[in-house]
Scaffold this motif. Structure first.
Motif, PDB file in Angstrom:
ATOM      1  N   SER A  46       0.835  -1.212   0.000  1.00 23.86           N
ATOM      2  CA  SER A  46       0.000   0.000   0.000  1.00 23.86           C
ATOM      3  C   SER A  46       0.860   1.248   0.000  1.00 23.86           C
ATOM      4  O   SER A  46       0.540   2.240  -0.671  1.00 23.86           O
ATOM      5  N   ASN A  50       0.623   4.173  -2.624  1.00 28.66           N
ATOM      6  CA  ASN A  50       0.283   5.529  -2.186  1.00 28.66           C
ATOM      7  C   ASN A  50       1.357   6.533  -2.567  1.00 28.66           C
ATOM      8  O   ASN A  50       1.065   7.657  -2.973  1.00 28.66           O
ATOM      9  N   LEU A  55      -0.511   9.997  -3.424  1.00 28.31           N
ATOM     10  CA  LEU A  55      -1.422  10.126  -2.278  1.00 28.31           C
ATOM     11  C   LEU A  55      -0.613  10.428  -1.022  1.00 28.31           C
ATOM     12  O   LEU A  55      -1.125  10.980  -0.052  1.00 28.31           O
ATOM     13  N   PHE A  90     -10.430   1.001  -4.729  1.00 19.78           N
ATOM     14  CA  PHE A  90     -10.085   0.426  -3.426  1.00 19.78           C
ATOM     15  C   PHE A  90     -11.026  -0.730  -3.092  1.00 19.78           C
ATOM     16  O   PHE A  90     -12.007  -0.976  -3.790  1.00 19.78           O
ATOM     17  N   GLN A  91     -10.692  -1.377  -1.994  1.00 17.90           N
ATOM     18  CA  GLN A  91     -11.541  -2.466  -1.510  1.00 17.90           C
ATOM     19  C   GLN A  91     -12.963  -1.964  -1.216  1.00 17.90           C
ATOM     20  O   GLN A  91     -13.937  -2.634  -1.522  1.00 17.90           O
ATOM     21  N   GLN A  92     -13.031  -0.775  -0.623  1.00 18.23           N
ATOM     22  CA  GLN A  92     -14.338  -0.170  -0.353  1.00 18.23           C
ATOM     23  C   GLN A  92     -14.829   0.487  -1.640  1.00 18.23           C
ATOM     24  O   GLN A  92     -14.054   1.092  -2.368  1.00 18.23           O
ATOM     25  N   ASN A  94     -17.074   2.993  -2.034  1.00 25.75           N
ATOM     26  CA  ASN A  94     -17.243   4.447  -1.926  1.00 25.75           C
ATOM     27  C   ASN A  94     -18.232   5.047  -2.931  1.00 25.75           C
ATOM     28  O   ASN A  94     -17.980   6.096  -3.507  1.00 25.75           O
ATOM     29  N   ASP A 162      -6.057  -0.990  -5.138  1.00 23.16           N
ATOM     30  CA  ASP A 162      -5.529  -1.566  -3.891  1.00 23.16           C
ATOM     31  C   ASP A 162      -6.525  -2.593  -3.364  1.00 23.16           C
ATOM     32  O   ASP A 162      -7.593  -2.219  -2.883  1.00 23.16           O
TER      33      ASP A 162
END
Ligand code: ADP
Ligand code: ADP
Length: 228
Positions: A46, A50, A55, A90-92, A94, A162
Motif C-alpha cells: 500500500s 500511495n 497520495l 479500493f476495496q471499499q 465508496n 488496492d
C-alpha cells in the motif's frame, strides 16, 4: 503513461519508532503495462501504491510520470495531476448511496477532460440493466463494477487498484479482475493492482513481489501473449 521510481524511501515516524516501509525502491512501469504487486501484509504494498500515485510523499527519491517529476510538486499541483491523470479503485466501493448507477458514473466522467461515453462504460462492466438502480440494490461485485466504471469514466492515464477484490468471494472477485484486465487491454490504461491473491498474477505483464519494504523479485509473465 509510464512511471519511474528512482531510489524511493518511505520512513514512517510514530513517536520514537521509525518504520522503513520502502527501502531504496527503483522501478520502471511502461505505458500500457499491467502490473500486479504481491506480498505479505506489512511488506509495503500500500505504501508503494500511495507514494507512487502521489497520495503520500516519499521520504526521499524521485517519482516520474512520462517526463514529469511529481515528487517535487506542491500538494496543489499533485491534486491537479491526480485528477487529470489517475484513477483509484479500493476495496471499499465508496459509491454515493443516494445516486443511481448512472449518476455515480456521471460524477466520475465529469472530472475528466476527455471522458468516455457513460452508457458505453456501463455496458463494458455489464450493468446496462442496472443503470437506474441504487447501490443498496446491488450485490458487492456489482457495486465494485460501478466503482470501476466511475473510476475509468474520466479516461485516466493510469489505474491504481488496492485490493479491489478484497471484499468479494473468489468467483465474483475473478469477474471484477476480468473487467479491470479488459479496461487495460481496450484502453491501454497503465494498470497497477495490489492483491494478496497469487491466482490473479497470470493476468499481469509483470508481477512484483514485495518483502520488508523492498522489491524481492520481478517476474515477467511467460504465458501472456505480447507481455511487456
Ligand atoms: P502492505 O500494504 O503490504 O500490507 P503497508 O504499506 O501498509 O504494507 O505497510 C508497510 C509498513 O509500514 C508496515 O510495517 C506498516 O505497519 C507501516 N505503516 C504503513 N502505514 C503507516 C503509517 N501511516 N504510520 C506508521 N506506519 C505505517
Ligand atoms: P489495507 O491495505 O491495510 O487493507 P485499505 O485497503 O483500507 O488498507 O487502504 C489502503 C490504503 O489506501 C490506505 O493507505 C488508505 O489510506 C488508502 N485509501 C483507502 N481508501 C481510500 C480512499 N477512498 N481515498 C484515498 N485513499 C484511500
Amino acid at each position: 503513461m509510464s512511471i519511474k521510481l528512482k531510489n524511493v524511501n518511505k520512513i514512517y515516524k510514530t513517536g520514537n519508532v521509525e518504520t522503513y516501509a520502502l527501502k531504496n525502491v527503483s522501478l520502471e512501469i511502461k505505458d500500457g503495462e499491467f502490473i500486479v504487486i504481491l506480498g505479505a501484509s506489512g511488506s509495503g504494498k500500500s505504501t508503494l501504491l500511495n507514494v507512487t500515485s502521489g497520495l503520500d510523499n516519499p521520504s526521499s527519491g524521485e517519482i516520474i510520470f512520462n517526463d514529469e517529476i511529481i515528487s517535487n510538486h506542491s500538494s496543489k499541483e499533485l491534486t491537479k495531476f491526480r485528477r487529470d491523470n489517475l484513477a483509484f479503485i479500493f476495496q471499499q466501493y465508496n459509491l454515493l448511496q443516494n445516486l443511481t448507477v448512472k449518476e455515480n458514473v456521471e460524477i466520475g466522467a465529469s472530472i475528466g477532460k476527455n471522458p468516455f461515453n457513460i452508457d458505453e462504460i456501463i455496458e463494458k462492466v455489464g450493468l446496462e440493466d442496472k443503470k437506474d438502480s441504487y447501490p443498496s440494490q446491488l450485490s458487492g461485485g456489482q457495486q465494485q463494477r460501478v466503482s470501476i466504471a466511475r473510476s475509468v469514466a474520466k479516461n485516466p492515464n493510469i489505474m491504481f487498484c488496492d485490493e479491489p477484490t478484497g471484499a468479494l468471494d473468489e468467483e465474483t472477485g475473478k469477474q471484477v479482475l476480468d473487467i479491470i484486465q479488459k479496461m487495460n487491454e481496450e484502453f491501454k490504461t497503465t494498470t497497477v493492482v495490489i492483491t494478496h491473491n497469487p491466482n490473479i498474477a497470470f493476468m499481469a505483464d509483470r508481477v512484483i513481489k514485495m518483502n520488508s519494504g523492498k522489491i524481492e523479485e520481478i517476474v515477467k509473465n511467460q504465458c501472456k501473449k505480447n507481455a511487456f
